[in-house]
Design a protein around this motif. Structure first.
Motif, short mmCIF file in Angstrom:
data_model
loop_
_atom_site.label_atom_id
_atom_site.label_comp_id
_atom_site.label_asym_id
_atom_site.label_seq_id
_atom_site.Cartn_x
_atom_site.Cartn_y
_atom_site.Cartn_z
N ARG A 149 44.09 44.89 41.38
CA ARG A 149 44.88 43.68 41.67
C ARG A 149 44.86 43.41 43.17
O ARG A 149 45.02 42.28 43.60
N ILE A 165 50.55 34.39 38.40
CA ILE A 165 49.20 33.85 38.58
C ILE A 165 48.17 34.95 38.38
O ILE A 165 47.15 34.77 37.71
N GLU A 166 48.45 36.12 38.97
CA GLU A 166 47.52 37.25 38.86
C GLU A 166 47.34 37.67 37.40
O GLU A 166 46.23 37.94 36.96
N SER A 194 47.74 35.79 34.75
CA SER A 194 47.05 34.75 33.98
C SER A 194 45.55 34.73 34.27
O SER A 194 44.76 34.25 33.46
N LYS A 195 45.14 35.26 35.43
CA LYS A 195 43.73 35.27 35.80
C LYS A 195 42.97 36.42 35.15
O LYS A 195 41.73 36.43 35.12
N SER A 196 43.68 37.41 34.65
CA SER A 196 43.02 38.61 34.11
C SER A 196 42.17 38.27 32.91
O SER A 196 42.58 37.50 32.02
N GLU A 197 40.97 38.85 32.86
CA GLU A 197 40.11 38.69 31.69
C GLU A 197 40.79 39.28 30.48
O GLU A 197 40.80 38.72 29.40
#
Length: 256
Positions: free
Chosen positions: A153, A215-216, A218-221
């Protein structure tokens, strides 16, 4: 709490200090300390009067990673016990990372193994120049699995991958280059840096941290829950593997 202390800054009671307090063991953590840290950060997160939390270690080192007695006990764990044990470790890092108040890490001496997960979970890290760091897990036939989601992260894969794979000791300059450390300076001055948070809008700071975390995520694969399942499974399998068992026992016998 036996393994940590929680105090207020002498100049500003809205700044809380969580200190790992097992200096005779270089603040290596065990299940009791993990539980205490998790509970402390959950409670501090709920306290809207807290502007920031400082995480530090007593004595000569920030944290040496896993306590030897804990490592001895995990050699005989079943797969289910390993999963539960590693989930608690994940939940400790998560409690720090998702504490609503900003978390400032003051790092000195040494930070090995799981200690790097503590650092990665902090929002802002101040480290002594002489501090030594190591992703030491592969030396023991294990994997820096549970901490990996928290490390990645904060740090680019290309910067940390070599150190996770070769278990080399590195310094604060390298830790800063990869994004684990933000400022290199004497940690005795760290409270001065932390006190800067006193001048900021407490609600705005908490909401900004919450926004960045969301935000972090929601960006995760993979979803956060999937990452938890994957990383705790990998470390559990490594602990029970032939190589992991042999290397852990070899390390523990040598440490005697």
């Amino acid at each position: 709490m036996k393994n940590i202390t929680i105090t207020s800054d002498s100049q500003d009671s809205s700044l809380k200090i969580v200190e790992l307090n097992k200096p005779e063991l270089k603040n290596a953590f065990n299940p009791e300390m993990i539980s205490e840290i998790t509970e402390a950060f959950k409670q501090l997160s709920l306290d809207k009067s807290v502007r920031a939390v400082i995480l530090k270690g007593a004595g000569t080192a920030f944290c040496a990673g896993a306590d030897l007695n804990w490592m001895k006990s995990m050699v005989d764990f079943s797969f289910e016990q390993n999963i539960k044990d590693s989930e608690k470790l994940w939940e400790m890092f998560e409690a720090i990372a998702f504490c609503e108040a900003p978390v400032i890490g003051l790092v000195h001496g040494a930070a090995f193994g799981g200690a790097l997960g503590l650092i990665a979970a902090c929002d802002y890290v101040i480290a002594d120049e002489a501090t030594k760091y190591c992703f030491s897990e592969v030396r023991l036939g294990l994997s820096p699995a549970v901490i990996s989601s928290f490390i990645l992260r904060k740090c680019a894969d290309a910067h940390v991958r070599p150190y996770m794979l070769n278990a080399e000791v590195f310094d604060s300059v390298s830790a800063q280059r990869m994004g684990l450390v933000h400022i290199i300076k004497n940690t005795t001055d760290g409270l001065t840096e932390a006190r800067k948070f006193s001048a900021l809008g407490a609600e705005a700071t908490r909401e900004t941290k919450k926004l960045l975390n969301n935000i972090e995520k929601s960006k995760s694969e993979k979803s956060w829950a999937e990452q938890k399942k994957l990383t705790t499974t990998v470390i559990s399998e490594r602990r029970m593997s032939k190589e992991g068992q042999e290397r852990l026992k070899g390390f523990l016998n040598k440490s005697k």
